[in-house]
Scaffold this active site. Structure first.
Site, PDB file in Angstrom:
ATOM      1  CG  ASP A 172      -0.091  -0.673   3.764  1.00 45.08           C
ATOM      2  OD1 ASP A 172       1.065  -0.254   3.580  1.00 45.08           O
ATOM      3  OD2 ASP A 172      -0.604  -1.551   3.065  1.00 45.08           O
ATOM      4  CG  HIS A 173       5.354   0.933   6.319  1.00 44.98           C
ATOM      5  ND1 HIS A 173       5.235  -0.426   6.455  1.00 44.98           N
ATOM      6  CD2 HIS A 173       6.351   1.144   5.452  1.00 44.98           C
ATOM      7  CE1 HIS A 173       6.146  -1.005   5.705  1.00 44.98           C
ATOM      8  NE2 HIS A 173       6.828  -0.089   5.081  1.00 44.98           N
ATOM      9  CG  HIS A 235       3.137  -2.945   1.763  1.00 45.06           C
ATOM     10  ND1 HIS A 235       2.553  -2.323   2.834  1.00 45.06           N
ATOM     11  CD2 HIS A 235       4.067  -3.782   2.285  1.00 45.06           C
ATOM     12  CE1 HIS A 235       3.116  -2.767   3.961  1.00 45.06           C
ATOM     13  NE2 HIS A 235       4.025  -3.656   3.645  1.00 45.06           N
TER      14      HIS A 235
END
Ligand code: NAD
Length: 478
Positions: A172-173, A235
């Protein structure tokens, strides 16, 4: 900190994500001296091309996505030398022997699955079958990790057939962003905030991820997902967890992830009146969602706002308002924690009072801003006013601050280091879906249509009401 020598295989190495994020990110780490000499990056994709063609493809990606000042010809040339390519169809038998022949046994072996999730199982199977991966190898998987709990569970099971949970890195950047990690530093390395970090002192929390882009280009993918699946389940949920979790006893993968999981499990179901879904329509010269998605009948939301309650000792009664959307007025991501008023005012001034707010800006201009009340300067008596204690990382840290690594580069280096702290664990992902599934099922069963909002604005009117009803207001998106 340098990492061990590695062989990194990028399945989908000729795809959009590899071109825009993974390969430029690896180059920047190489430039920073973090990638040890002798490490190799091997592109693997269905596209028929040879090593030279792949190097040219990567050179072009660097031209496009790395700042000109960072592209010294000699460094680029050395980076390209470490690249190789194998044409492989994930579902076929060809190419795997060649890949097996390339991989070294005495280095870290990592496999980035930058392909559609439908191929995860095939690749995991072949890696095993051809003896390419072993118990020390790592695999990296991209979002979307399922579209509901069932599919996420199946994906987890497919990967678990050949890999242990400690080998699986679900990206999950958002967790790779500097400010997001700073959130943990601010919370747990200072004594100042933690005593106030609870329902007794926090009035509410706002989490905003606003984008100016539409869904054009990936409309057909997005239309099957929508803002809840594409942004909230992963996110925004991760951000919420980092704010709401109990202090882990160590900054270690499972200690942190255990605490995040507890938060997800403590989330209340969300009532329909606490959800506002929106869909942008043409405005300010930009096309509407239906045209972008090429689906005139679409009921998919490009915007969502939610009032979320956490049923635990720390947070009972403090709402977390989440919102995210496309084609909004500005590109801005932030977390704002609004504290309660002091219990008693010794000043006579009735107007101009404002609560303390701690704002953590994720973009643009990453930084932290704490709004405090002070006396208005001058001889006008005791007049109060609010001023910001504002810190931009770029300014506070000088050159170092200007050179913050991108989320992807940091996360890939964590994979090589074998540090899973900033990656989602399988049970976490499933728990997040378990929370979103009934919410989505309920609006689908009711046949709800998203509320229209004009492109370039701050979202549908109804979203304002969500907070107005509680005597609160959204922070401006700008
Ligand atoms: P893409 O369509 O641009 O590229 C797909 C890649 O997979 C290509 O290299 C293609 O050759 C390869 N491929 C396709 N079928 C194959 C097969 N049968 N065998 C071997 N290789 C095959 O996709 P993308 O945008 O790069 O996305 C890759 C993954 O990352 C997807 O799961 C996507 O959801 C995810 N993702 C992408 C982005 C983004 O910004 N592009 C962001 C987040 C997540």
């Amino acid at each position: 900190i340098p990492v061990d020598r590695f062989d990194l295989v990028i399945f989908g190495g000729t795809g959009d994500l590899a071109r825009r994020k993974i390969l430029p990110g690896l180059y920047r780490r190489f430039l920073a001296g973090q990638m040890p000499e002798g490490s190799r990056i091997i592109g693997a994709a269905r596209t028929e091309m040879d090593r030279e063609a792949f190097r040219n493809f990567v050179a072009e990606a660097l031209d496009e996505f790395v700042a000109p000042g960072k592209r010294e010809a000699a460094v680029v040339a050395r980076f390209l030398e470490g690249l190789d390519y194998v044409a492989i169809d994930a579902r076929g038998e060809g190419g795997w022997d060649a890949l097996a022949g390339l991989m070294r046994k005495d280095v870290v072996r990592a496999f980035y699955f930058s392909v559609a999730p439908a191929l995860f199982g095939d690749i995991a199977e072949r890696l095993h079958q051809f003896g390419i991966a072993d118990g020390d190898s790592r695999i990296v998987v991209e979002k979307p990790f399922g579209r509901d709990r069932d599919s996420a569970r199946k994906l987890n099971a497919v990967l678990a057939r050949h890999f242990d949970e400690t080998q699986i890195y679900r990206i999950d950047h958002y967790l790779g962003k500097e400010t997001v990690q700073n959130l943990m530093a601010v919370r747990f390395a200072n004594i100042l905030f933690e005593p106030l970090w609870n329902a007794q002192y926090v009035d509410h929390v706002q989490i905003t991820v606003a984008e100016t882009v539409g869904v054009g280009g990936r409309g057909s993918y997005y239309d099957k997902s929508g803002a809840m699946r594409d942004m909230v389940q992963n996110h925004l949920m991760q951000l919420l967890c980092l704010i709401a979790m109990e202090p882990p006893n160590r900054f270690e993968p499972d200690a942190v992830r255990d605490e995040k999981l507890k938060v997800i499990r403590a989330l209340d179901p969300v009532a329909p009146e606490h959800i506002v879904r929106g869909q942008y329509q043409a405005g300010q010269g930009q096309p509407g969602y239906l045209a972008d998605a090429e689906n005139p009948a679409s009921r998919t939301e490009s915007y969502i706002a939610l009032k979320v309650q956490i049923s635990n000792w720390r947070w009972k009664g403090t709402p977390f308002y989440l919102r995210t959307g496309k084609r909004l007025r500005a590109r801005a991501s932030e977390i704002a924690i609004t504290f309660k008023e002091p219990p008693h005012s010794i000043f006579e001034q009735e107007e101009g009072w404002k609560e303390n707010v701690l704002v953590i800006r994720l973009q643009p201009n990453e930084g932290i801003n704490l709004k405090v009340m002070i006396k208005e300067p001058g001889p006008g008596g005791m007049r109060l006013t609010q001023v910001p204690l504002d810190m931009s990382f770029a300014e506070a840290l000088g050159e170092e601050g200007a050179d913050i690594p991108d989320a992807y580069e940091r996360l890939i280096m964590d994979v090589i280091r074998g540090n899973q702290t900033l990656f989602m664990r399988g049970d976490e992902v499933e728990a997040a879906w378990a929370w979103t599934d009934p919410i989505i099922a309920a609006w689908e069963a009711r046949g709800d249509r998203p509320k229209p909002y004009d492109a370039g604005t701050s979202g549908p009117e109804d979203a304002l009401m969500l907070l107005h009803r509680d005597g609160r207001r959204w922070r401006e998106i700008r």
